[in-house]
Design a protein around this motif. Structure first.
Motif, PDB file in Angstrom:
ATOM      1  N   SER A 213       0.878  -1.368   0.022  1.00 48.54           N
ATOM      2  CA  SER A 213       0.030   0.037  -0.021  1.00 48.54           C
ATOM      3  C   SER A 213       0.889   1.157   0.038  1.00 48.54           C
ATOM      4  O   SER A 213       0.604   2.489  -0.569  1.00 48.54           O
ATOM      5  CB  SER A 213      -0.971  -0.066   1.244  1.00 48.54           C
ATOM      6  N   VAL A 214       2.034   1.302   0.701  1.00 51.70           N
ATOM      7  CA  VAL A 214       2.832   2.346   0.742  1.00 51.70           C
ATOM      8  C   VAL A 214       4.265   1.682   0.591  1.00 51.70           C
ATOM      9  O   VAL A 214       4.705   0.836   1.200  1.00 51.70           O
ATOM     10  CB  VAL A 214       2.744   3.017   2.224  1.00 51.70           C
ATOM     11  N   GLY A 215       5.085   2.629  -0.039  1.00 51.53           N
ATOM     12  CA  GLY A 215       6.687   2.604  -0.208  1.00 51.53           C
ATOM     13  C   GLY A 215       7.480   3.484   1.035  1.00 51.53           C
ATOM     14  O   GLY A 215       6.802   4.670   1.170  1.00 51.53           O
ATOM     15  N   LEU A 232       6.578   5.071  -7.267  1.00 48.50           N
ATOM     16  CA  LEU A 232       5.882   5.728  -8.037  1.00 48.50           C
ATOM     17  C   LEU A 232       5.338   5.434  -9.371  1.00 48.50           C
ATOM     18  O   LEU A 232       3.993   5.609  -9.884  1.00 48.50           O
ATOM     19  CB  LEU A 232       6.400   7.259  -8.162  1.00 48.50           C
ATOM     20  N   LEU A 233       6.127   4.687  -9.889  1.00 49.94           N
ATOM     21  CA  LEU A 233       5.924   4.117 -11.369  1.00 49.94           C
ATOM     22  C   LEU A 233       4.653   3.017 -11.180  1.00 49.94           C
ATOM     23  O   LEU A 233       4.038   2.833 -11.965  1.00 49.94           O
ATOM     24  CB  LEU A 233       7.030   3.901 -12.181  1.00 49.94           C
ATOM     25  N   CYS A 234       4.771   2.295  -9.998  1.00 45.07           N
ATOM     26  CA  CYS A 234       3.898   1.562  -9.621  1.00 45.07           C
ATOM     27  C   CYS A 234       2.608   2.028  -8.971  1.00 45.07           C
ATOM     28  O   CYS A 234       1.714   1.341  -8.793  1.00 45.07           O
ATOM     29  CB  CYS A 234       4.485   0.461  -8.765  1.00 45.07           C
ATOM     30  N   GLY A 235       2.644   3.153  -9.036  1.00 50.04           N
ATOM     31  CA  GLY A 235       1.266   3.778  -8.585  1.00 50.04           C
ATOM     32  C   GLY A 235       1.370   3.669  -6.835  1.00 50.04           C
ATOM     33  O   GLY A 235       0.185   3.957  -6.463  1.00 50.04           O
ATOM     34  N   VAL A 236       2.336   3.492  -6.339  1.00 56.57           N
ATOM     35  CA  VAL A 236       2.477   3.132  -4.905  1.00 56.57           C
ATOM     36  C   VAL A 236       3.082   4.734  -4.211  1.00 56.57           C
ATOM     37  O   VAL A 236       4.056   4.961  -4.782  1.00 56.57           O
ATOM     38  CB  VAL A 236       3.195   2.152  -4.423  1.00 56.57           C
ATOM     39  N   PRO A 237       2.159   5.264  -3.466  1.00 56.01           N
ATOM     40  CA  PRO A 237       2.481   6.420  -2.737  1.00 56.01           C
ATOM     41  C   PRO A 237       3.613   6.100  -1.640  1.00 56.01           C
ATOM     42  O   PRO A 237       3.823   4.980  -1.085  1.00 56.01           O
ATOM     43  CB  PRO A 237       1.261   6.914  -1.922  1.00 56.01           C
ATOM     44  N   VAL A 238       4.388   7.106  -1.256  1.00 50.59           N
ATOM     45  CA  VAL A 238       5.862   7.111  -0.547  1.00 50.59           C
ATOM     46  C   VAL A 238       5.388   7.655   0.826  1.00 50.59           C
ATOM     47  O   VAL A 238       5.142   9.029   0.723  1.00 50.59           O
ATOM     48  CB  VAL A 238       6.840   7.734  -1.576  1.00 50.59           C
ATOM     49  N   VAL A 239       6.233   7.197   1.832  1.00 51.50           N
ATOM     50  CA  VAL A 239       6.430   8.009   3.020  1.00 51.50           C
ATOM     51  C   VAL A 239       7.855   8.146   3.160  1.00 51.50           C
ATOM     52  O   VAL A 239       8.708   7.162   3.150  1.00 51.50           O
ATOM     53  CB  VAL A 239       5.894   7.255   4.312  1.00 51.50           C
ATOM     54  N   SER A 240       8.279   9.376   3.115  1.00 54.18           N
ATOM     55  CA  SER A 240       9.859   9.557   3.009  1.00 54.18           C
ATOM     56  C   SER A 240       9.986  10.519   4.386  1.00 54.18           C
ATOM     57  O   SER A 240       9.203  11.360   4.988  1.00 54.18           O
ATOM     58  CB  SER A 240      10.210  10.465   1.896  1.00 54.18           C
ATOM     59  N   HIS A 281      -2.952   5.229 -10.889  1.00 51.01           N
ATOM     60  CA  HIS A 281      -2.801   5.513 -12.450  1.00 51.01           C
ATOM     61  C   HIS A 281      -2.173   7.127 -12.363  1.00 51.01           C
ATOM     62  O   HIS A 281      -1.544   7.554 -13.220  1.00 51.01           O
ATOM     63  CB  HIS A 281      -4.131   5.231 -13.059  1.00 51.01           C
ATOM     64  N   ARG A 282      -3.032   7.762 -11.468  1.00 53.13           N
ATOM     65  CA  ARG A 282      -2.676   9.310 -11.511  1.00 53.13           C
ATOM     66  C   ARG A 282      -1.445   9.548 -10.782  1.00 53.13           C
ATOM     67  O   ARG A 282      -0.516  10.299 -11.527  1.00 53.13           O
ATOM     68  CB  ARG A 282      -3.536   9.981 -10.422  1.00 53.13           C
ATOM     69  N   ILE A 283      -0.721   8.851  -9.861  1.00 56.77           N
ATOM     70  CA  ILE A 283       0.516   8.753  -9.441  1.00 56.77           C
ATOM     71  C   ILE A 283       1.461   8.583 -10.642  1.00 56.77           C
ATOM     72  O   ILE A 283       2.430   9.110 -10.874  1.00 56.77           O
ATOM     73  CB  ILE A 283       0.773   7.842  -8.119  1.00 56.77           C
ATOM     74  N   ARG A 284       1.161   7.491 -11.152  1.00 49.93           N
ATOM     75  CA  ARG A 284       2.035   7.042 -12.286  1.00 49.93           C
ATOM     76  C   ARG A 284       2.171   7.977 -13.304  1.00 49.93           C
ATOM     77  O   ARG A 284       3.192   8.333 -13.961  1.00 49.93           O
ATOM     78  CB  ARG A 284       1.854   5.685 -12.957  1.00 49.93           C
ATOM     79  N   ALA A 285       1.141   8.366 -13.937  1.00 53.15           N
ATOM     80  CA  ALA A 285       0.923   9.226 -15.009  1.00 53.15           C
ATOM     81  C   ALA A 285       1.843  10.547 -14.789  1.00 53.15           C
ATOM     82  O   ALA A 285       2.329  10.948 -15.520  1.00 53.15           O
ATOM     83  CB  ALA A 285      -0.396   9.562 -15.387  1.00 53.15           C
ATOM     84  N   ALA A 286       1.657  11.061 -13.451  1.00 50.77           N
ATOM     85  CA  ALA A 286       2.334  12.383 -13.214  1.00 50.77           C
ATOM     86  C   ALA A 286       3.882  12.242 -13.086  1.00 50.77           C
ATOM     87  O   ALA A 286       4.519  13.288 -13.432  1.00 50.77           O
ATOM     88  CB  ALA A 286       1.739  12.812 -11.707  1.00 50.77           C
TER      89      ALA A 286
END
Length: 349
Positions: A213-215, A232-240, A281-286
């Motif tokens: 769910s989260v990277g 991000l290319l897999c559409g997974v949001p990141v916690v950094s 898909h929005r994450i990946r496209a952006a």
């Protein structure tokens, strides 16, 4: 990516790096006490007598830039966080400094370097990733709450995931097993429900990312961080956590949360993203859209000026760029690592 250091002497700097003041020769005496390590070095284009190399900007770069000829061009990428002194030394030692181009992973690096380098461009190395290798798999089941793709190293700060481990399903992977890169014992890792015990292929990494769910990206300093863009290319949001080196260049309010370097804050970030899931898909496209803009910057600010300055009217640099895998040419996934002697030998031909 940081290079393996073995049997080298650490440089003792003459004083604190003065990023806010003009440089003088006393600030940076050129000595052979640099760390001389292996780095990527590759001849990527050769046309009309002009040789264009790609290289990792490593501590020993100043020891071979004097060998570059009048028609030798080098495009440097940052394997680690920006160090002004290394770039300045490489340029200062070159006979033809106008032939050196430095790619910068973030705005801070770019604006600092622009004051002292002839050719600096804001081009994050992650723009050269192949976006077709990492993708959104809508059929994948989310079996991990959080995934951390990172080398087993103290610099990766796995302990910041400790609170996640107590309440959620945490997976830890590192695609390339090599004990020589590890300085963290396995029993020091946070509790996790999965970790790979052998090398992973790219497709396997993409599959595991899609199951999360989260990277997580928890280091304080590194380069642009391929793992971050792969999430991000897999559409997974990141916690950094806050960081230097360029990974945050790719983050926005939709695809990432930057939290304090504290286990509770990391847990809170993961919890927040799970409660309010993003559109993959929005994450990946952006992310791809920004990658494409970065590639255009590379063409406009690096390859086009090279072609113009050397009068390469017959060289279609855009076609040449699109025909090669630039990530491989920069050495990140290709056997083109060279030590100092090998680089010198190549340039003497």
């Amino acid at each position: 990516m940081k290079f393996r250091l073995s049997g080298i002497r650490k440089r003792l700097w003459p004083g604190k790096t003065r990023d806010d003041q003009p440089w003088t020769d006393d600030d940076w005496p050129i000595e052979d006490s640099f760390e001389t390590v292996r780095g990527a070095f590759n001849l990527v284009f050769e046309t009309a007598g002009v040789r264009i190399f790609t290289a990792s900007l490593i501590d020993a770069s100043h020891l071979w830039t004097p060998l570059l000829g009048e028609k030798d061009v080098v495009i440097f990428s940052d394997p680690w966080t920006s160090r002004l002194e290394i770039a300045r030394a490489a340029q200062g030692a070159a006979r033809f400094p106008e032939n050196l181009y430095f790619l910068c992973n973030d705005s801070q690096s770019f604006y600092l370097r622009r004051r002292i380098l002839r050719n600096a461009s804001l081009v994050n190395q992650n723009c050269f990733l192949d976006e077709n290798l990492f993708f959104v798999d809508d059929s994948a089941e989310k079996i991990y709450d959080a995934l951390y793709n990172a080398r087993r190293s103290k610099s990766k700060r796995h302990y910041l995931a400790s609170e996640i481990a107590e309440a959620m399903r945490l997976a830890l992977i590192y695609p390339h097993h090599d004990d020589g890169w590890y300085d963290l014992d396995e029993d020091q890792l946070p509790k996790h429900v999965y970790s790979n015990k052998s090398n992973l292929k790219i497709g396997e990494v993409a599959q595991i990312i899609n199951q999360a769910s989260v990277g997580l990206v928890l280091s304080e300093a590194e380069g642009a961080c391929f793992a971050s863009s792969e999430y991000l290319l897999c559409g997974v949001p990141v916690v950094s956590t806050p960081s230097t080196g360029g990974r945050s260049f790719w983050y926005d309010d939709e695809n990432a949360m930057i939290v304090d370097a504290d286990p509770h804050a990391v847990f809170g970030g993961v919890s927040a993203l799970i409660k309010a899931p993003r559109d993959p898909h929005r994450i990946r496209a952006a992310h791809i859209a920004l990658m494409l803009r970065q590639r255009k910057t590379f063409l406009d600010e690096v390859l086009a000026p090279i072609a113009a300055r050397f009068g390469l009217q017959d060289w279609n640099y855009e076609s040449a760029f699109h025909a090669c895998d630039f990530l491989k040419e920069f050495g990140f996934k290709k056997n083109c690592w060279r030590n100092l002697d090998e680089i010198r030998e190549t340039l003497s031909v």
